[in-house]
Scaffold this active site. Structure first.
Site, PDB file in Angstrom:
ATOM      1  N   LYS A   1     -20.770  21.357  15.428  1.00 10.11           N
ATOM      2  CA  LYS A   1     -19.281  21.002  14.879  1.00 10.11           C
ATOM      3  C   LYS A   1     -19.172  19.703  15.629  1.00 10.11           C
ATOM      4  O   LYS A   1     -18.350  18.584  15.238  1.00 10.11           O
ATOM      5  CB  LYS A   1     -18.154  21.895  15.647  1.00 10.11           C
ATOM      6  CG  LYS A   1     -18.050  23.112  14.659  1.00 10.11           C
ATOM      7  CD  LYS A   1     -17.867  22.758  13.242  1.00 10.11           C
ATOM      8  CE  LYS A   1     -17.572  24.144  12.425  1.00 10.11           C
ATOM      9  NZ  LYS A   1     -17.524  23.710  10.960  1.00 10.11           N
TER      10      LYS A   1
ATOM     11  N   HIS B   1     -14.817  19.879   4.993  1.00  8.48           N
ATOM     12  CA  HIS B   1     -15.094  21.026   5.619  1.00  8.48           C
ATOM     13  C   HIS B   1     -15.071  22.164   4.529  1.00  8.48           C
ATOM     14  O   HIS B   1     -14.157  22.735   4.269  1.00  8.48           O
ATOM     15  CB  HIS B   1     -14.033  21.677   6.710  1.00  8.48           C
ATOM     16  CG  HIS B   1     -14.217  22.770   7.258  1.00  8.48           C
ATOM     17  ND1 HIS B   1     -13.293  23.526   7.960  1.00  8.48           N
ATOM     18  CD2 HIS B   1     -15.462  23.282   8.000  1.00  8.48           C
ATOM     19  CE1 HIS B   1     -13.797  24.402   8.527  1.00  8.48           C
ATOM     20  NE2 HIS B   1     -15.091  24.555   8.620  1.00  8.48           N
TER      21      HIS B   1
ATOM     22  N   SER C   1     -12.804  28.900   9.137  1.00  9.38           N
ATOM     23  CA  SER C   1     -13.742  29.956   9.302  1.00  9.38           C
ATOM     24  C   SER C   1     -12.874  31.040   8.694  1.00  9.38           C
ATOM     25  O   SER C   1     -11.775  31.329   9.289  1.00  9.38           O
ATOM     26  CB  SER C   1     -14.147  30.042  10.749  1.00  9.38           C
ATOM     27  OG  SER C   1     -14.988  30.970  10.904  1.00  9.38           O
TER      28      SER C   1
ATOM     29  N   LYS D   1     -15.506  30.783   2.975  1.00  9.50           N
ATOM     30  CA  LYS D   1     -16.503  29.702   2.480  1.00  9.50           C
ATOM     31  C   LYS D   1     -17.871  29.955   2.113  1.00  9.50           C
ATOM     32  O   LYS D   1     -18.670  29.909   1.160  1.00  9.50           O
ATOM     33  CB  LYS D   1     -16.379  28.744   3.290  1.00  9.50           C
ATOM     34  CG  LYS D   1     -15.255  27.774   3.325  1.00  9.50           C
ATOM     35  CD  LYS D   1     -15.470  26.574   4.181  1.00  9.50           C
ATOM     36  CE  LYS D   1     -16.287  26.316   5.351  1.00  9.50           C
ATOM     37  NZ  LYS D   1     -15.881  27.385   6.377  1.00  9.50           N
ATOM     38  N   THR D   2     -18.435  30.820   3.083  1.00 10.97           N
ATOM     39  CA  THR D   2     -19.846  31.078   3.091  1.00 10.97           C
ATOM     40  C   THR D   2     -20.051  32.278   1.868  1.00 10.97           C
ATOM     41  O   THR D   2     -20.925  32.099   1.129  1.00 10.97           O
ATOM     42  CB  THR D   2     -20.280  31.745   4.569  1.00 10.97           C
ATOM     43  OG1 THR D   2     -20.451  30.517   5.400  1.00 10.97           O
ATOM     44  CG2 THR D   2     -21.865  32.083   4.350  1.00 10.97           C
TER      45      THR D   2
ATOM     46  N   ASP E   1     -20.912  24.993   4.862  1.00 14.87           N
ATOM     47  CA  ASP E   1     -19.881  24.714   5.768  1.00 14.87           C
ATOM     48  C   ASP E   1     -19.339  23.026   5.573  1.00 14.87           C
ATOM     49  O   ASP E   1     -18.064  22.613   5.721  1.00 14.87           O
ATOM     50  CB  ASP E   1     -20.414  24.888   6.863  1.00 14.87           C
ATOM     51  CG  ASP E   1     -19.287  25.095   7.785  1.00 14.87           C
ATOM     52  OD1 ASP E   1     -17.927  25.570   7.667  1.00 14.87           O
ATOM     53  OD2 ASP E   1     -19.478  24.560   9.163  1.00 14.87           O
TER      54      ASP E   1
END
Length: 532
Positions: free
Chosen positions: A200, A219, A239, A243-244, A258
């Protein structure tokens, strides 16, 4: 490529680091994992994975991030969102860290941030923990052996968890510190073993540097249609919003999970791996990600496991709800080798609505897209940050406020410009609650979310009938194959319609109050897109 012990003066002169013990340069995965086990940092798991816990900190420490204030940063940093550190305080911190490092073994990884050679950043990671080297080899992009021979870092990250900062002496908030110096091209991390701070910090760095090149840092996860990189899509979200999971579609090619950039040539992944949350991971719903938890070198972080069989417990969050696995991108069978894609045809903004108000999907106009991008509404998910034990509604501008060093309008205007130049259909997708708020309703069915996204990405959803949402003014599809029509109208999923209306008004007011901060900086059409 160098292996083994090397005189540190040969490799680290520009960082002024001397007096170290053994320095291990660019060890490959198996070698550095063996060292981590030998040093007692963790243990091998099933399939050759690496099992590790991160101690006191199992998530990021956003309140401990700093940027050094200087002539270069004074008028470009969003200081309301980024804590300042004075140059002399940084110098003291650096000197004290280097003195603390004296005589100890360290691990160096020379890596790239960015899949596009025209825009990548050469970053040297100097880590106290061997397994951090394994982690960052997964997360960043690895140079070829020939490239390492001439590698000269643009930036250096020094990570020393055993060093405890002194707030009074070092101008920081606590013993934990993550600080960035644009005059010295240095990032210092201390007082935390959480590996996510490494990656990050690079994302934050690229978020500052790339806008100067008219590149939109995002992001987001990203994928493209099989055999057609031009048909790409990006998935914005914090998070825990999906997304993943949602980008790892077996029917599409994964670009990354990411962090990405959007240049005049298209989109490119910043990273070389994935950092997936594993709480509740299901082999049927997410078989590709699940399979990585038994692959060689995968870092299994903060998961409970059977000490004899080494079987992982995907439902035990006694260590943290932020349990994760880190693995190289090529562990996903449909991952892109180039990590490049065309200009996105669809932009998905993921939100986790703990109020149970938003529909599972809505189509946004360009002005509405900028409005919701600047708003960045979601809910913090338990474990992602220290102190978060249950979902909390929050507004995180650009769906990534902790990583935004510049003012939000910089990123919002970039996004708007990219949409105008290249065209994209924008969608807001709620992966949060339906049938009631958190504690009463239930989580949005992932099968429904997948069906809606498939229809959006293949172009069939946009051809259907839409209704105007009474609360937010965006378009909501009336029907979608494979999805219960009732789910598309959140009010009908509540047992008490009046209770839904009250909850919706509460959320509308929260949006309006939050967006007031951006009104002086935006155009009239975006203001008109605000809730009225």
């Amino acid at each position: 490529m160098d292996h083994g012990t090397v005189n540190p003066s040969m490799k680290l002169p520009q960082q002024g680091i001397t007096g170290l013990g053994h320095v291990y340069y660019n060890y490959a995965e198996a070698e550095i994992q063996a060292l981590a086990v030998e040093r007692g940092e963790g243990q091998n798991g099933k399939g050759g994975t690496f099992l590790v816990t991160t101690g006191k900190f199992t998530g990021r420490s956003p309140k401990d991030k700093h940027v050094v204030r200087s002539a270069k940063t004074e008028n470009t940093i969003w200081w309301d969102n980024n804590a300042a550190m004075e140059p002399d305080a940084f110098d003291r911190l650096y000197d004290d860290m280097v003195a603390h490092m004296g005589g100890k073994d360290y691990f160096v990884q020379d890596l790239f941030g960015g899949a596009d050679p025209a825009h990548r950043l050469d970053v040297r990671f100097v880590t106290e923990l061997a397994w951090h080297g394994l982690f960052i080899r997964h997360m960043m992009r690895r140079p070829e052996a020939s490239e390492l021979e001439t590698f000269t870092p643009d930036w250096t990250v020094i990570n020393c968890p055993s060093f405890k900062a002194d707030p009074e002496r070092h101008g920081c908030r606590s013993e934990t510190v993550i600080t960035m110096n644009f005059d010295r091209n240095l990032i210092l991390i201390a007082g935390t073993e959480y590996a996510g701070e490494n990656k990050k910090s690079v994302f934050t760095l690229l978020n500052y540097l790339l806008p100067e090149k008219d590149i939109m840092p995002m992001h987001c996860s990203a994928n493209h249609a099989q055999g057609n990189p031009v048909d790409s899509a990006v998935f914005f979200g914090l998070s825990g919003t999906g997304k993943t999971t949602l980008s790892a579609d077996p029917n599409r090619t994964l670009i990354g999970d990411d962090e990405h950039g959007w240049s005049d040539r298209g989109i490119f992944n910043f990273e070389g791996g994935c950092y997936a949350k594993t709480i509740g991971l299901n082999p049927e719903a997410e078989p590709e990600i699940y399979a990585t938890t038994q692959m060689p070198g995968t870092v299994i972080e903060n998961m409970v496991f059977d000490p004899e069989t080494l079987e992982l417990d995907f439902n035990d969050d006694s260590l943290t709800a932020n349990m994760r696995c880190a693995y190289p991108l090529n562990y996903i069978s449909n991952a892109s080798e180039s990590a490049l894609g065309g200009h996105p045809k669809n932009i998905i903004m993921l939100t986790c609505d703990a109020f149970g108000v938003l529909p599972p999907i809505a189509r946004l106009t360009p002005a509405q897209a900028m409005y919701h991008f600047l708003s960045g509404f979601t809910s913090k998910v338990a474990g992602t940050e220290r102190g978060v034990t249950e979902p909390e509604p929050t507004f995180s501008t650009c769906f990534g406020a902790p990583f935004m060093p510049r003012r939000p309008e910089v990123y919002g205007n970039l996004l708007r410009s990219k949409i105008a130049s290249h065209g994209a259909t924008c969608w807001l997708v709620n992966t949060g609650w339906t049938g009631g708020a958190y504690g009463t309703g239930s989580r949005m069915p992932i099968k429904a979310t997948r069906a809606l996204l498939t229809s959006a990405l293949n172009g069939t959803l946009v051809e259907g009938q839409f209704r105007k949402d009474a609360n937010f003014g965006f378009d909501v599809p009336v029907t979608c194959e494979g999805v219960d029509d009732v789910l598309l109208n959140p009010r009908e999923t509540w047992a008490d319609g009046a209770a839904y209306d009250a909850q919706a008004q509460k959320l509308v007011d929260m949006f309006a109050d939050n967006f007031a901060q951006y009104v002086p900086f935006i155009d009239e059409d975006v203001k008109a897109a605000a809730i009225g």
